[in-house]
Design a protein around this motif. Structure first.
Motif: not given
Lengths: 320, 510
Positions: B89-96, B100, B104, B142-143
């Protein structure tokens, strides 16, 4: 065109537009709206309400909610007033004491949520009752009147023109929060945990510390709001904070906060507070039934949540 | 073994309350190699990965880094010691931002030191370049496309100076060209001395890229660091399931005389489907082939009444119908849909096995008896659960506590129990192990033989050929044509590609 669509994606643009339009419309109907006296009233309301909204915003950022914002603010307010009247403490020490009480209450919320794993909704619903109960137990529902003149003066003094001194602490806190959520690791961690706590933990972020810190900050901000209200009212009312809950959610949501967590905007939340203040003030100026304010606030929350949903879909379409 | 292993686990055991998930597993990872970790769902792969990455502590056994005994107190500790992992599963922060997200981990050492974004961007760039990712580090995650997100996760793992990099099903959501690109990057990392662990259900990929293989079966080694040279697919399968793979034999069946169960004539939908004509007869399995995102799942949902049909004619059992809602589709018309996304669309994870398997038949049973009785549901549901070999301590078990494979079986069983006459099966074997897949295929065939009409959505060509009687090819929300299943892989795949890419494909627009 492209620039406008980019602007419309930022959180602050919509609320700013609404603010400007709102001021223009109300001013055109009532010339007294931007009078010095009225601006002062507006700013006094905004100074307190912004802190209330931030107190909730920081918890929305971690994807939780804090129903006890008002109860903490009330308890801190009577702690402040009580320390002044009963213990005769100097105002700065009473202030530190009240803020400490607020942070402690918030921290207790965070620790309970982490230890028990029970949802923030239930925990803060319970502590709302507990904090309010302590408040009423101490005051027996009677206000503290012994507020020293230094505090009273601060609450009514004007800085320059119609701008009251009360906005200064709020302004400083706004800048600090903005900086924290943008630049400080703790702020980034709060947003990361709100966005995906599992992934945050795998990135080495201590989710427990972050959640407790967010609640402590929330409690601190609520306490600050409570103290400002005492300075403004010039008495320590036990009922301070009773009517904060709706507003605390309305402003962040109007400011584009996502209730699931991970995304809030300090500037847009501040604008959300301004919008609510303008509308409230307008209803008063047009002598519309003040009870309608509640209805309008509720409708605005619904509208803002709907708009946020629409906005959340837009960037997706663009990137596919 | 050529080089001293970077990481080695010996006799690792892991006990959970009531289960011994790992019963003394060995694995040894050498520098500059890509090591396959295989096993069926529930064989202990995930547990082993969690032990190696510090999520779980082993109950017994020892782990060594560069020959020195070690232990991982937490995921952070494992990361600090050079064990990186890219989870399924993706473990990224879409709005970062990308930078970053990558860094992190380094920020997590302090709470109050201001973040220097310029420096983060600068430091992220080399890692992105190493993966040939032409990307501004300040871009929001997110992009990005899913494939690029995955590469960002790999960049993140590499930036932590990972010498061991575990990739859990990295190709699950990638297209084949993205997979190729990923593989060339993995090969380069391998040549630079990284030790990669590749977890996948796709044996073709494992054979293509891995040089060693460790197979787990029932929490123990079926093999340990075997060289991939000279190991063929059948041997891998044999090690995984303890027997050779029952060759998926295609059998020709003539169903042309059967009555039509579902017919679409020139159907268009709000989702953008145009001119869809499709017919599924009683007892027939019709494949719906197409690449991801061409509108297959969307068509299924439109048939099920989740999205409105705007034009054309939908016929069920020869009668023109308007399907207004999913409930309508299930109860009035006997249509069923096994979702591709079982976890969020197929199951209620907090509910019991019995409740999940019984959902579609509640109405039917309650109508006959006035109220629902668990016993009644149980008698209907149990044979199907048993047939699919669902491993659960009891029917009262919460589905969320079962393994992924078992969850998938339950989501299939519930429709079987509902006895629908038309079933849409969407990507039935994604993330499912070989043994379950074989059972599932047998089951779908058996269902068809008993008269159920099946529409099979799959991107897995061998699966299509093993099951489908004919294959409808979809591209860009239109049906491009149909290919008869002759059982000959090369012919069919060429015909399908002709339909999608061929000259006639662009001309057909009626």
């Amino acid at each position: 065109m492209i620039q406008i669509s980019r602007l419309s994606r930022t959180d602050w643009f919509g609320p700013l537009l609404a603010t400007v339009i709102g001021i223009t419309i109300v001013q055109s109907f009532s010339a007294t709206f931007l009078s010095a006296y009225n601006v002062q009233i507006l700013l006094l309301a905004i100074a307190v309400n912004a802190l209330v909204a931030f107190s909730q915003m920081i918890i929305i950022a971690i994807g939780q909610m804090n129903l006890s914002v008002g109860a903490i603010g009330g308890l801190a307010a009577i702690s402040f007033a009580g320390a002044l009247e009963v213990w005769g403490l100097p105002a700065p020490i009473a202030l530190v004491f009240a803020l400490f009480v607020g942070a402690l209450c918030g921290m207790a919320n965070g620790i309970l949520i982490r230890i028990t794993g029970i949802s923030a909704f239930v925990i803060t619903l319970a502590t709302l009752s507990i904090y309010k109960g302590i408040n009423l137990g101490i005051t027996e529902a009677q206000p503290f009147y012994g507020i020293p003149d230094s505090v009273k003066n601060f609450g009514s003094a004007l800085l320059i023109g119609p701008i009251p001194w009360l906005v200064v602490p709020t302004l400083l806190i706004t800048l600090l929060l903005w900086f924290m959520l943008r630049r400080l690791p703790i702020g980034r961690f709060i947003l990361a945990v709100g966005s995906n706590d599992h992934a945050a933990a795998l990135s080495g972020i201590s989710v427990g510390v972050t959640v407790v810190a967010a609640h402590a900050i929330s409690g601190f901000l609520a306490a600050m709001a409570g103290v400002l209200v005492v300075a403004r009212l010039q008495i320590g009312q036990p009922s301070i904070g009773d009517d904060w809950l709706i507003l605390s959610f309305a402003a962040p949501v109007i400011g584009g906060a996502i209730l699931a967590g991970g995304h809030v905007s300090t500037t847009a939340t501040l604008l959300g507070v301004v919008i609510v203040a303008i509308i409230t003030q307008a209803l008063v100026l047009f002598s519309i039934d003040p009870f309608l304010v509640q209805v309008v606030l509720g409708a605005m929350i619904l509208a803002a949540v709907g708009l946020n949903k629409l906005r959340a879909r837009q960037p997706l379409k663009g990137s596919i | 073994m050529a080089a001293t292993p970077i990481f080695e686990a010996r006799g690792v055991e892991k006990a959970f309350p009531g289960v011994l998930a790992l019963k003394g597993v060995n694995i040894s990872l050498s520098p500059g190699s890509i090591h396959a970790l295989l096993g069926e769902n529930g064989a202990g792969k995930s547990t082993l990965i969690k032990v190696i990455t510090g999520v779980h502590q082993p109950t017994a056994g020892a782990m060594f880094l560069d020959g020195v005994e070690t232990s991982f107190a937490s995921p952070r500790d494992a990361i600090a010691k050079g064990i990186g992992v890219v989870h399924q599963e993706r473990n990224l922060f879409p709005r970062f931002s990308v930078a970053e997200n990558i860094h992190l981990e380094q920020l997590a050492t302090s709470y109050l030191k201001p973040v220097d974004y310029a420096r983060l961007n600068r430091e992220a760039r080399p890692w992105l370049e190493a993966l040939e990712l032409d990307l501004d580090p300040a871009t929001l995650v997110s992009e990005l496309s899913v494939a690029r997100m995955q590469l960002v996760e790999i960049a993140k793992a590499l930036s932590l100076k990972s010498r061991v990099l575990l990739l859990d099903e990295p190709t699950a959501s990638l297209t084949s060209s993205e997979t190729d690109r990923l593989f060339s990057i993995l090969r380069r990392l391998r040549d630079d001395g990284t030790s990669l662990v590749f977890v996948s259900h796709k044996l073709e990929e494992v054979q293509e890229i891995c040089d060693r293989v460790t197979v787990l079966r029932d929490g123990a080694n079926a093999c340990d660091g075997l060289s991939m040279q000279g190991v063929d697919r059948n041997q891998l399968v044999q090690m995984m399931i303890g027997r050779a793979e029952g060759a998926a034999v295609w059998r020709h069946r003539d169903t042309s005389a059967q009555p039509e169960v579902l017919g679409l004539r020139g159907v268009s939908t709000v989702l953008g489907h145009r001119d869809i004509t499709l017919s599924v007869r009683k007892g027939e399995i019709v494949g719906l082939y197409g690449l991801v995102g061409v509108g297959r799942t969307e068509l299924a949902k439109a048939i099920m009444g989740q999205f409105p049909v705007t034009g054309g004619e939908v016929r069920v059992h020869g009668k023109t119908v308007q399907i207004g809602s999913v409930a309508d589709a299930v109860h009035r018309h006997g249509l069923g849909y096994i979702s591709e996304d079982r976890k969020t669309e197929g199951l209620i994870l907090q509910h019991s096995v019995l409740a999940n398997a019984g959902v579609p038949i509640w109405r039917k049973l309650s109508r006959a008896f006035g109220s629902l009785s668990d016993g009644r549901i149980e008698t209907v549901v149990t044979p199907f659960l048993r047939k699919l070999e669902v491993k659960t301590p009891s029917l009262a078990q919460i589905v969320g506590n079962l393994s992924g494979g078992n969850q998938q079986k339950i989501s299939v069983a519930k429709w079987l129990a509902a006895g629908v006459s038309f079933l849409i099966v969407d990507e039935p074997s994604v993330g499912i192990d070989i043994k379950t897949k074989a059972y599932l295929h047998d089951l779908l065939r058996e269902l068809a033989d008993n008269g159920t009409a099946i529409l099979l959505i799959s991107s897995d060509m061998p699966e299509m050929i093993a099951l489908a009687d004919r294959i409808a090819v979809m591209d860009n929300y239109r049906i491009k044509g149909e290919v008869a299943n002759t059982g000959v892989y090369a012919d069919i795949s060429r015909n399908i590609m002709d339909l999608i890419h061929g000259p006639q494909a662009s001309a057909v627009a009626v």
